[in-house]
Structures are given as structure tokens and as C-alpha cells.
Design a protein around this motif. Structure first.
Motif, PDB file in Angstrom:
ATOM      1  N   ARG A  12     -15.925 -22.974  40.001  1.00 51.55           N
ATOM      2  CA  ARG A  12     -16.802 -21.860  40.400  1.00 51.55           C
ATOM      3  C   ARG A  12     -16.340 -21.263  41.721  1.00 51.55           C
ATOM      4  O   ARG A  12     -16.331 -20.055  41.894  1.00 51.55           O
ATOM      5  N   ASN A  13     -15.929 -22.104  42.664  1.00 53.50           N
ATOM      6  CA  ASN A  13     -15.453 -21.599  43.955  1.00 53.50           C
ATOM      7  C   ASN A  13     -14.175 -20.794  43.772  1.00 53.50           C
ATOM      8  O   ASN A  13     -13.984 -19.773  44.415  1.00 53.50           O
ATOM      9  N   ASP A  14     -13.260 -21.236  42.923  1.00 56.25           N
ATOM     10  CA  ASP A  14     -12.020 -20.503  42.665  1.00 56.25           C
ATOM     11  C   ASP A  14     -12.311 -19.145  42.053  1.00 56.25           C
ATOM     12  O   ASP A  14     -11.706 -18.149  42.422  1.00 56.25           O
ATOM     13  N   THR A  18     -11.355 -15.579  43.762  1.00 55.42           N
ATOM     14  CA  THR A  18     -10.455 -14.658  43.063  1.00 55.42           C
ATOM     15  C   THR A  18     -11.085 -13.277  42.914  1.00 55.42           C
ATOM     16  O   THR A  18     -10.414 -12.272  43.055  1.00 55.42           O
ATOM     17  N   GLN A  19     -12.362 -13.208  42.671  1.00 51.71           N
ATOM     18  CA  GLN A  19     -13.027 -11.921  42.500  1.00 51.71           C
ATOM     19  C   GLN A  19     -13.032 -11.126  43.791  1.00 51.71           C
ATOM     20  O   GLN A  19     -13.033  -9.915  43.768  1.00 51.71           O
ATOM     21  N   LYS A  20     -13.001 -11.791  44.949  1.00 50.72           N
ATOM     22  CA  LYS A  20     -13.022 -11.102  46.232  1.00 50.72           C
ATOM     23  C   LYS A  20     -11.621 -10.847  46.766  1.00 50.72           C
ATOM     24  O   LYS A  20     -11.457 -10.078  47.696  1.00 50.72           O
TER      25      LYS A  20
END
Length: 65
Positions: A12-14, A18-20
């Protein structure tokens, strides 16, 4: 804490990171501003991308005194 929970939390952190994340494409350097402007215009018109023409930083030769 079991391994499955850790893997899901890590995933979830990855995904959030990645989205940001943003990426920059640098196409190259040209010998003069006229050519750089021509290529910038072509990239803008053909692909609709934002293009910046900036002077390349040139290192000064070191003087040996």
C-alpha cells in the motif's frame, strides 16, 4: 505482526508513493537556441507536451596559475 500484514502494508505504501511520483524527460542538448526552439515547437505541436528551453550549464575551464 505476521508476514502477510507486513507485505500488504508495504505494498500500500509503494502504491501511494508511485501515484505521487513525477518523472521528467530530458531530450538532449542543441548547438544553438534557434534549433532548440524549433524542436521545442515541434514537440509541443506534435505531442501536446509542455516544453522548456533552458540554457545548459557549461563548466568553466579551470585555470592553472
Amino acid at each position: 505482526m505476521d508476514d502477510k500484514y507486513f507485505q500488504e502494508a508495504h505494498y500500500r505504501n509503494d502504491v501511494n508513493f508511485t501515484q505521487k511520483q513525477r518523472y521528467r524527460i530530458i531530450t538532449g542538448a542543441f548547438n544553438d537556441k534557434v534549433t532548440a526552439d524549433q524542436i521545442a515547437t515541434e514537440i509541443k505541436e506534435r505531442y501536446g507536451l509542455t516544453v522548456y528551453v533552458i540554457p545548459e550549464q557549461v563548466k568553466k575551464p579551470s585555470s592553472s596559475l
